[in-house]
Design an enzyme around this catalytic site. Structure first.
Site, PDB file in Angstrom:
ATOM      1  N   SER A   1      29.718 142.654  36.800  1.00 18.49           N
ATOM      2  CA  SER A   1      28.664 142.146  37.677  1.00 18.49           C
ATOM      3  C   SER A   1      28.133 140.818  37.163  1.00 18.49           C
ATOM      4  O   SER A   1      28.110 140.573  35.940  1.00 18.49           O
ATOM      5  CB  SER A   1      27.529 143.175  37.697  1.00 18.49           C
ATOM      6  OG  SER A   1      26.370 142.625  38.269  1.00 18.49           O
TER       7      SER A   1
ATOM      8  N   TYR B   1      21.568 148.600  32.840  1.00 19.21           N
ATOM      9  CA  TYR B   1      22.752 148.501  33.698  1.00 19.21           C
ATOM     10  C   TYR B   1      23.639 147.346  33.212  1.00 19.21           C
ATOM     11  O   TYR B   1      24.847 147.510  32.993  1.00 19.21           O
ATOM     12  CB  TYR B   1      22.310 148.289  35.149  1.00 19.21           C
ATOM     13  CG  TYR B   1      23.426 147.900  36.092  1.00 19.21           C
ATOM     14  CD1 TYR B   1      24.413 148.815  36.454  1.00 19.21           C
ATOM     15  CD2 TYR B   1      23.497 146.610  36.637  1.00 19.21           C
ATOM     16  CE1 TYR B   1      25.438 148.446  37.331  1.00 19.21           C
ATOM     17  CE2 TYR B   1      24.504 146.247  37.504  1.00 19.21           C
ATOM     18  CZ  TYR B   1      25.476 147.162  37.851  1.00 19.21           C
ATOM     19  OH  TYR B   1      26.483 146.799  38.709  1.00 19.21           O
TER      20      TYR B   1
ATOM     21  N   LYS C   1      27.476 147.191  31.377  1.00 22.02           N
ATOM     22  CA  LYS C   1      28.621 146.401  31.866  1.00 22.02           C
ATOM     23  C   LYS C   1      29.164 145.508  30.740  1.00 22.02           C
ATOM     24  O   LYS C   1      30.371 145.376  30.567  1.00 22.02           O
ATOM     25  CB  LYS C   1      28.207 145.540  33.071  1.00 22.02           C
ATOM     26  CG  LYS C   1      27.927 146.326  34.341  1.00 22.02           C
ATOM     27  CD  LYS C   1      29.190 146.910  34.941  1.00 22.02           C
ATOM     28  CE  LYS C   1      28.925 147.703  36.203  1.00 22.02           C
ATOM     29  NZ  LYS C   1      30.078 148.503  36.648  1.00 22.02           N
TER      30      LYS C   1
HETATM   31  P1  NAD Z   1      28.881 152.676  45.208  1.00 23.73           P
HETATM   32  O1  NAD Z   1      27.782 153.488  44.627  1.00 23.73           O
HETATM   33  O2  NAD Z   1      28.957 152.554  46.674  1.00 23.73           O
HETATM   34  O3  NAD Z   1      30.282 153.209  44.665  1.00 23.73           O
HETATM   35  C1  NAD Z   1      30.455 153.767  43.386  1.00 23.73           C
HETATM   36  C2  NAD Z   1      31.246 155.057  43.556  1.00 23.73           C
HETATM   37  O4  NAD Z   1      31.452 155.634  42.276  1.00 23.73           O
HETATM   38  C3  NAD Z   1      30.501 156.088  44.399  1.00 23.73           C
HETATM   39  O5  NAD Z   1      31.359 156.585  45.398  1.00 23.73           O
HETATM   40  C4  NAD Z   1      30.114 157.170  43.403  1.00 23.73           C
HETATM   41  O6  NAD Z   1      30.088 158.446  44.012  1.00 23.73           O
HETATM   42  C5  NAD Z   1      31.189 157.031  42.344  1.00 23.73           C
HETATM   43  N1  NAD Z   1      30.795 157.448  40.997  1.00 23.73           N
HETATM   44  C6  NAD Z   1      29.687 157.104  40.303  1.00 23.73           C
HETATM   45  N2  NAD Z   1      29.687 157.672  39.099  1.00 23.73           N
HETATM   46  C7  NAD Z   1      30.847 158.391  39.012  1.00 23.73           C
HETATM   47  C8  NAD Z   1      31.422 159.204  38.003  1.00 23.73           C
HETATM   48  N3  NAD Z   1      30.802 159.400  36.829  1.00 23.73           N
HETATM   49  N4  NAD Z   1      32.623 159.777  38.243  1.00 23.73           N
HETATM   50  C9  NAD Z   1      33.250 159.591  39.441  1.00 23.73           C
HETATM   51  N5  NAD Z   1      32.733 158.843  40.435  1.00 23.73           N
HETATM   52  C10 NAD Z   1      31.547 158.247  40.214  1.00 23.73           C
HETATM   53  O7  NAD Z   1      28.791 151.237  44.517  1.00 23.73           O
HETATM   54  P2  NAD Z   1      29.591 149.922  44.847  1.00 23.73           P
HETATM   55  O8  NAD Z   1      28.630 148.937  45.389  1.00 23.73           O
HETATM   56  O9  NAD Z   1      30.830 150.199  45.595  1.00 23.73           O
HETATM   57  O10 NAD Z   1      29.929 149.455  43.366  1.00 23.73           O
HETATM   58  C11 NAD Z   1      31.183 149.706  42.761  1.00 23.73           C
HETATM   59  C12 NAD Z   1      31.197 149.107  41.372  1.00 23.73           C
HETATM   60  O11 NAD Z   1      30.908 147.704  41.466  1.00 23.73           O
HETATM   61  C13 NAD Z   1      30.155 149.697  40.421  1.00 23.73           C
HETATM   62  O12 NAD Z   1      30.736 149.810  39.148  1.00 23.73           O
HETATM   63  C14 NAD Z   1      29.054 148.639  40.410  1.00 23.73           C
HETATM   64  O13 NAD Z   1      28.347 148.638  39.197  1.00 23.73           O
HETATM   65  C15 NAD Z   1      29.853 147.366  40.580  1.00 23.73           C
HETATM   66  N6  NAD Z   1      29.061 146.282  41.185  1.00 23.73           N
HETATM   67  C16 NAD Z   1      28.480 146.469  42.405  1.00 23.73           C
HETATM   68  C17 NAD Z   1      27.711 145.449  42.961  1.00 23.73           C
HETATM   69  C18 NAD Z   1      27.039 145.624  44.289  1.00 23.73           C
HETATM   70  O14 NAD Z   1      26.135 144.857  44.616  1.00 23.73           O
HETATM   71  N7  NAD Z   1      27.432 146.562  45.131  1.00 23.73           N
HETATM   72  C19 NAD Z   1      27.540 144.235  42.266  1.00 23.73           C
HETATM   73  C20 NAD Z   1      28.158 144.091  41.030  1.00 23.73           C
HETATM   74  C21 NAD Z   1      28.932 145.115  40.499  1.00 23.73           C
HETATM   75  C1  UD1 Z   2      20.369 143.158  42.269  1.00 18.05           C
HETATM   76  C2  UD1 Z   2      20.302 143.490  40.817  1.00 18.05           C
HETATM   77  C3  UD1 Z   2      21.581 142.984  40.160  1.00 18.05           C
HETATM   78  C4  UD1 Z   2      22.807 143.602  40.837  1.00 18.05           C
HETATM   79  C5  UD1 Z   2      22.744 143.252  42.321  1.00 18.05           C
HETATM   80  C6  UD1 Z   2      23.862 143.844  43.104  1.00 18.05           C
HETATM   81  C7  UD1 Z   2      17.911 143.503  40.259  1.00 18.05           C
HETATM   82  C8  UD1 Z   2      16.842 142.840  39.480  1.00 18.05           C
HETATM   83  N1  UD1 Z   2      19.126 142.885  40.227  1.00 18.05           N
HETATM   84  O1  UD1 Z   2      20.512 141.779  42.327  1.00 18.05           O
HETATM   85  O2  UD1 Z   2      21.615 143.278  38.788  1.00 18.05           O
HETATM   86  O3  UD1 Z   2      24.003 143.083  40.269  1.00 18.05           O
HETATM   87  O4  UD1 Z   2      21.506 143.726  42.870  1.00 18.05           O
HETATM   88  O5  UD1 Z   2      23.739 145.241  43.184  1.00 18.05           O
HETATM   89  O6  UD1 Z   2      17.707 144.553  40.862  1.00 18.05           O
HETATM   90  N2  UD1 Z   2      14.929 140.865  48.144  1.00 18.05           N
HETATM   91  C9  UD1 Z   2      13.782 140.783  48.885  1.00 18.05           C
HETATM   92  N3  UD1 Z   2      13.313 141.926  49.474  1.00 18.05           N
HETATM   93  C10 UD1 Z   2      13.956 143.134  49.356  1.00 18.05           C
HETATM   94  C11 UD1 Z   2      15.157 143.192  48.603  1.00 18.05           C
HETATM   95  C12 UD1 Z   2      15.610 142.033  48.002  1.00 18.05           C
HETATM   96  O7  UD1 Z   2      13.165 139.724  49.016  1.00 18.05           O
HETATM   97  O8  UD1 Z   2      13.459 144.131  49.902  1.00 18.05           O
HETATM   98  C13 UD1 Z   2      15.424 139.629  47.515  1.00 18.05           C
HETATM   99  C14 UD1 Z   2      15.525 139.745  46.002  1.00 18.05           C
HETATM  100  O9  UD1 Z   2      14.321 139.371  45.401  1.00 18.05           O
HETATM  101  C15 UD1 Z   2      16.669 138.760  45.709  1.00 18.05           C
HETATM  102  C16 UD1 Z   2      17.548 138.818  46.959  1.00 18.05           C
HETATM  103  O10 UD1 Z   2      16.738 139.404  47.985  1.00 18.05           O
HETATM  104  O11 UD1 Z   2      16.156 137.456  45.604  1.00 18.05           O
HETATM  105  C17 UD1 Z   2      18.761 139.696  46.765  1.00 18.05           C
HETATM  106  O12 UD1 Z   2      18.331 140.947  46.257  1.00 18.05           O
HETATM  107  P1  UD1 Z   2      19.355 142.129  45.934  1.00 18.05           P
HETATM  108  O13 UD1 Z   2      20.204 142.377  47.121  1.00 18.05           O
HETATM  109  O14 UD1 Z   2      18.552 143.263  45.392  1.00 18.05           O
HETATM  110  O15 UD1 Z   2      20.311 141.525  44.818  1.00 18.05           O
HETATM  111  P2  UD1 Z   2      19.974 140.841  43.404  1.00 18.05           P
HETATM  112  O16 UD1 Z   2      18.534 140.669  43.200  1.00 18.05           O
HETATM  113  O17 UD1 Z   2      20.813 139.630  43.294  1.00 18.05           O
END
Ligand code: NAD
Ligand code: UD1
Length: 358
Positions: free
Chosen positions: A124, A148, A152
């Site tokens: 991330s 978190y 990572k």
């Molecule tokens: P998500 O929660 O939709 O998907 C994660 C999946 O992993 C879920 O289906 C959950 O049931 C499964 N899971 C969690 N813990 C588990 C375990 N111990 N064993 C088996 N399955 C498990 O999340 P996502 O948005 O698809 O994210 C996927 C990956 O990407 C994560 O590792 C997350 O940290 C990373 N990531 C996500 C974002 C984002 O904004 N969505 C940003 C940066 C990184």
């Molecule tokens: C958040 C996480 C980040 C993670 C990312 C993707 C925090 C501090 N950071 O990032 O570590 O990798 O999600 O899962 O939680 N916002 C509003 N109102 C809302 C929600 C969000 O104004 O109700 C704003 C936030 O302040 C930010 C932007 O929208 O400026 C995006 O927010 P969000 O989608 O939560 O992502 P990140 O803050 O980038």
């Protein structure tokens, strides 16, 4: 290739499964469904026209992984499984170190036992922390601000050490910026089991009346309109990045790290205005205080992924807003019992899926 996708029932994993199947790979999913629904599997199969093998298990369960890897001759792993709510990681770090760090280490141990050393890992942008200037480049130091992010970082460093110690390990680390949007069919999208924390799902819920307004977290940042800037990337672009990263994992370079973003910064107000304009809806907003732990500006430097993976995000902010809203409208309760369309001998191309899905 036969690819094990951990967390394949989740938001990014499910879109990646469709892209993997479309690219001709075989897919095996392991997911404990702690943040997803089993209903996503039939959607993946419907959209790709192919079947996958689904195993409900936890990646911390070494014997379950052993059984699964005895059953399937896996060539490479894409490791999404994990939990991802930053605020929760601050109050419940044990959950994060257990799922995200112990889970990863258990998976890598099982993989090594079965001779699998090709892996793509979901990291991330959070590993950069909040105090470095954008565009964020891959060589910047890791400075996570919460449990978190620290989890990572630990997994990234562990993978780098593994590759140094044993050159047969080929791990590609992908640092996602802000994934948003949904499959353009409206059949697959973000469906967290609890209340969403991220901006786009909240904007969707405000637009369809599930919430009265969007609280904008701060309008006094040093940006043009005072709201914070992020690098939003369409989940389909992100999914395709994994198919390209898988090819890189087949090469012989150790420890590759890539940002996956668009390289474009968008403010909260810009995102809301685009959403309203392309979807013809209103998103009432109020200004709230800054959210603790938020960066003012975060966007990616994306040349490395372009040069080394030949990957580049191609979908626009308009596409992200349009597709997120289509998903929300068609699935206001996520993956409920809504039946899939009856194809009656036609392919999905005949049921009006917009062109950028193919
Ligand atoms: P998500 O929660 O939709 O998907 C994660 C999946 O992993 C879920 O289906 C959950 O049931 C499964 N899971 C969690 N813990 C588990 C375990 N111990 N064993 C088996 N399955 C498990 O999340 P996502 O948005 O698809 O994210 C996927 C990956 O990407 C994560 O590792 C997350 O940290 C990373 N990531 C996500 C974002 C984002 O904004 N969505 C940003 C940066 C990184
Ligand atoms: C958040 C996480 C980040 C993670 C990312 C993707 C925090 C501090 N950071 O990032 O570590 O990798 O999600 O899962 O939680 N916002 C509003 N109102 C809302 C929600 C969000 O104004 O109700 C704003 C936030 O302040 C930010 C932007 O929208 O400026 C995006 O927010 P969000 O989608 O939560 O992502 P990140 O803050 O980038």
């Amino acid at each position: 290739m036969k690819v094990l996708v951990t967390g394949g029932a989740g938001y990014i994993g499910s879109h990646t499964c469709v892209e993997l199947l479309n690219a001709g790979h075989e897919v095996v999913v392991v997911d404990n469904l702690c943040n997803s629904s089993p209903g996503v599997v039939e959607r993946i199969e419907f959209l790709s026209g192919r079947q996958l093998s689904f195993h409900p298990a936890d990646v911390r369960d070494l014997s379950a992984l052993d059984q699964l890897l005895n059953l399937h001759a896996i060539d490479a792993i894409i490791h999404f499984a994990g939990v991802k709510a930053v605020a929760e990681s601050v109050v419940n770090p044990a959950k994060y170190y257990s799922n995200n760090v112990r889970g990863s280490l258990t998976l890598f141990e099982a993989a090594a036992r079965h001779g699998i050393r090709r892996l793509v890992f979901s990291s991330s942008a959070t590993v950069y922390g909040n105090n470095q200037d954008s565009p964020l480049r891959e060589h910047l130091p890791r400075q996570p601000d919460n449990a978190y992010g620290r989890g990572k970082c630990m997994v990234e460093e562990y993978l780098t050490d593994l590759s140094r110690a044993d050159p047969s390990w080929h791990a590609v680390i992908l640092r996602y910026f802000n994934p948003v949007g949904a499959h353009p069919s409206g059949l697959m999208g973000e469906a967290p089991l609890g209340a969403p924390n991220n901006l786009m799902p909240i904007v969707c819920q405000v637009a369809d009346g599930q919430r009265p307004e969007l609280a904008i977290f701060g309008d006094d940042y040093p940006t043009a309109d005072g709201t914070a800037i992020r690098d939003y990337i369409h989940v389909l672009d992100l999914a395709r990045g994994h198919v390209d990263a898988l090819q890189a994992a087949l090469g012989n370079e150790p420890g590759l790290i890539f940002n996956l973003g668009t390289g474009q910064g968008t403010s909260v107000r810009e995102l809301v205005a685009t959403f309203e304009q392309v979807n013809g809806v209103s998103v009432p907003c109020r200004i709230a205080g800054r959210r603790v732990g938020d960066a003012a500006v975060s966007y990616a430097e994306v040349t490395l992924a372009h040069e080394r993976l030949s990957w580049r995000a191609s979908l626009s902010l308009e596409d992200m807003c349009r597709d997120a809203w289509r998903w929300q409208q068609q699935n206001p309760q996520g993956y409920s019992r809504k039946p899939l369309p009856d194809l009656q001998g036609h392919g999905i191309a005949d049921i009006g899926i917009p062109a950028h899905s193919t």
